[in-house]
Design an enzyme around this catalytic site. Structure first.
Site, PDB file in Angstrom:
ATOM      1  N   GLN A   1       0.676  -1.011   0.122  1.00 15.43           N
ATOM      2  CA  GLN A   1       0.181   0.004  -0.099  1.00 15.43           C
ATOM      3  C   GLN A   1       0.896   1.016   0.017  1.00 15.43           C
ATOM      4  O   GLN A   1       1.593   1.651   1.054  1.00 15.43           O
ATOM      5  CB  GLN A   1      -0.980   0.019   1.012  1.00 15.43           C
ATOM      6  CG  GLN A   1      -2.044   1.147   1.372  1.00 15.43           C
ATOM      7  CD  GLN A   1      -2.688   1.401   2.581  1.00 15.43           C
ATOM      8  OE1 GLN A   1      -2.124   1.722   3.387  1.00 15.43           O
ATOM      9  NE2 GLN A   1      -3.751   1.265   2.638  1.00 15.43           N
TER      10      GLN A   1
ATOM     11  N   TYR B   1      -6.125  11.239   3.408  1.00 17.02           N
ATOM     12  CA  TYR B   1      -4.882  11.203   3.106  1.00 17.02           C
ATOM     13  C   TYR B   1      -4.750  12.150   1.752  1.00 17.02           C
ATOM     14  O   TYR B   1      -5.545  12.708   1.354  1.00 17.02           O
ATOM     15  CB  TYR B   1      -4.250   9.639   2.917  1.00 17.02           C
ATOM     16  CG  TYR B   1      -3.846   8.947   4.238  1.00 17.02           C
ATOM     17  CD1 TYR B   1      -2.701   8.315   4.480  1.00 17.02           C
ATOM     18  CD2 TYR B   1      -4.846   8.849   5.169  1.00 17.02           C
ATOM     19  CE1 TYR B   1      -2.339   7.735   5.489  1.00 17.02           C
ATOM     20  CE2 TYR B   1      -4.690   8.057   6.267  1.00 17.02           C
ATOM     21  CZ  TYR B   1      -3.549   7.612   6.534  1.00 17.02           C
ATOM     22  OH  TYR B   1      -3.132   6.827   7.627  1.00 17.02           O
TER      23      TYR B   1
ATOM     24  N   ARG C   1      -9.589  -6.195  10.780  1.00 20.55           N
ATOM     25  CA  ARG C   1      -9.527  -6.719  12.079  1.00 20.55           C
ATOM     26  C   ARG C   1      -9.874  -8.268  12.527  1.00 20.55           C
ATOM     27  O   ARG C   1      -9.168  -8.893  13.231  1.00 20.55           O
ATOM     28  CB  ARG C   1     -10.546  -5.999  12.969  1.00 20.55           C
ATOM     29  CG  ARG C   1     -10.205  -4.406  13.153  1.00 20.55           C
ATOM     30  CD  ARG C   1     -11.673  -3.593  13.517  1.00 20.55           C
ATOM     31  NE  ARG C   1     -12.451  -3.622  12.457  1.00 20.55           N
ATOM     32  CZ  ARG C   1     -13.743  -2.824  12.627  1.00 20.55           C
ATOM     33  NH1 ARG C   1     -13.943  -2.159  13.855  1.00 20.55           N
ATOM     34  NH2 ARG C   1     -14.537  -2.849  11.730  1.00 20.55           N
TER      35      ARG C   1
END
Length: 467
Positions: free
Chosen positions: A171, A241, A418
């Site tokens: 990423q 971002y 998660r």
């Protein structure tokens, strides 16, 4: 494009590349290492022969058979599937989660073990996150910096993950307004001057020449990923971002070609994707993480994100888009949903932020109850909107039924974060027991661990190793 063609595209997206439905055998066991290298991880010389047909040829929709369309709900999530020029062993992606295992910006044995565990656990591809395209683009401590100095360690990482049976993606991101001067040593950049409401840090407006530098940094980082043996890169266009902040009219108040209309606000993302594709060609897959909306008044909206996805899809530079929500600037719980770890966040903050989080943490972070597949309602609206780009579903995926629901809706892959932090071997467990459900209880106490070493606090081994 008429409705019939859109339906055919959905069938293609769900069933894989032309010919896969009839020819891909069912697999009940993992193949041996030799077969993996031959079938699933073509070398850079052979990748061009494994291109995703529907992204390579504009008329590929016509090749989708009515049988594929009829059997959309029967897509096997454990069967191999193509992602651009590479083939993954299944349709499960370990979503990017900032890891904090690179204290000097370099690969460590701890980082390698972290991703090897997901590979051994059965994912088709694991995502290394967060890989800064420049040290000034870091969002948290202990993040990788994608430069030539990192290459030896990156090669060791990709080799280890491949040997464990999985593909691996990097990423690539620039934190922009999310970056902290305490970490980077410089004032954060944004499309316009902006006061971060969570940190009260003032961000400076990026200049046109600096925009060019950022695009160069993404392309150089992508070349590092190719040289290091990654199978894919994921361009971080989400969570406010830097590229994502250009999409937000709340932050982007520019008057030039990078501001105003959604076409202009998508321009930076388009130019990054174009340059990265020019650099990597068809040697690796190029994906992007795109925010559908962020839960902030006047910021990223679903209708405009669909337009942004269409713009990115039109240029045919991306092999897939992973759809996400929320931001790292405000209302952070809109991404995660569930319990709010206010006291845990406060414990890693310095004053006066510690007191501020204790008093106003729920208001700043936002309160959003968890539900399974909580991003699906918004994400399904992108399925008919894109014709050339595969889609990856994220958010609240904890069982095989959730996976099958996503694939039946027309998504090509599912991403899990998660749930896999809690159980790295969850995919294998679901394959052996179709009724298995992830053990993550969404207490979200893993969130504050990004300030150290990201882990599930309910895993006694990880918790002990993080000390």
């Amino acid at each position: 494009m008429d409705t019939t063609q859109q339906n055919l595209l959905r069938g293609l997206r769900a069933s894989g590349h032309p010919g896969q439905w009839e020819t891909t055998p069912e697999r009940s066991t993992w193949p041996d290492a030799a077969e993996r290298k031959r079938s699933w991880f073509p070398s850079a010389r052979r990748r061009k022969d494994h291109r995703n047909s529907h992204s390579a040829r504009p008329g590929a929709w016509a090749e989708v058979s009515s049988r594929r369309l009829t059997n959309m709900t029967q897509v096997d999530p454990f069967a191999p599937a193509t992602l651009g020029p590479v083939t993954l062993r299944n349709r499960f992606v370990k979503a990017a989660t900032s890891e904090g295992r690179s204290p000097e910006g370099l690969v460590t044995d701890d980082l390698i073990d972290f991703h090897v565990n997901f590979a051994r656990g059965g994912v088709g591809m694991t995502t290394v996150a967060y890989c800064c395209v420049t040290p000034e683009g870091a969002s948290a401590p202990g993040q990788l910096v994608m430069n030539r100095a990192t290459l030896p360690g990156l090669r060791k990482l990709t080799d280890a993950v491949h040997d464990a049976g999985s593909a691996i993606s990097a990423q690539l991101g620039h934190a922009g307004v999310v970056a902290s001067k305490r970490i980077t040593g410089v004032t954060a950049l944004g499309p316009s001057r902006f006061l971060n409401p969570s940190t009260f840090a003032l961000c400076r407006a990026i200049t046109r020449s600096q925009i060019g530098q950022v695009i160069d940094q993404f392309s150089e980082a992508a070349q590092v990923a190719v040289d290091a043996g990654f199978d894919a890169v994921e361009l971080h266009f989400g969570h406010l971002y830097l590229p994502s902040s250009f999409l937000s009219p709340w932050i982007n108040r520019r008057k030039d070609e990078y501001g105003g209309s959604i076409e202009n606000r998508t321009r930076l993302a388009v130019e990054i994707a174009q340059r990265v594709r020019e650099v990597v060609g068809q040697r690796i897959a190029v994906t992007a993480k795109l925010s559908m909306d962020d839960g902030i008044r006047g910021s990223i909206r679903l209708d405009e994100s669909i337009q942004a996805a269409r713009i990115l899809d039109r240029d045919r530079r991306l092999d897939a888009i992973e759809l996400t929500q929320g931001s790292s600037v405000l209302h952070q719980m809109y991404l995660f949903r569930g319990d709010i770890p206010v006291h845990e966040f406060a414990s890693v903050m310095k004053q006066p932020f510690r007191t501020g989080i204790k008093l106003f943490g729920k208001k700043i972070l936002g309160e959003y109850p968890y539900r399974d597949l909580y991003m699906l309602e918004s994400a399904r609206q992108f399925v008919p909107a894109v014709a050339n780009t595969r889609l990856i579903l994220l958010g609240g995926i904890n069982s095989l039924d959730h996976v099958r629901t996503g694939l039946a809706e027309g998504f090509d892959f599912v991403a899990m974060g998660r749930a896999l932090l809690r159980e790295p071997d969850l995919i294998k467990r679901m394959q052996s027991d179709n009724s298995a459900r992830g053990r993550c209880n969404h207490n979200n106490k893993c969130m504050f661990t990004v300030y150290g070493r990201t882990h599930c606090v309910l895993d006694p081994v990880q918790a002990l190793e993080s000390r």
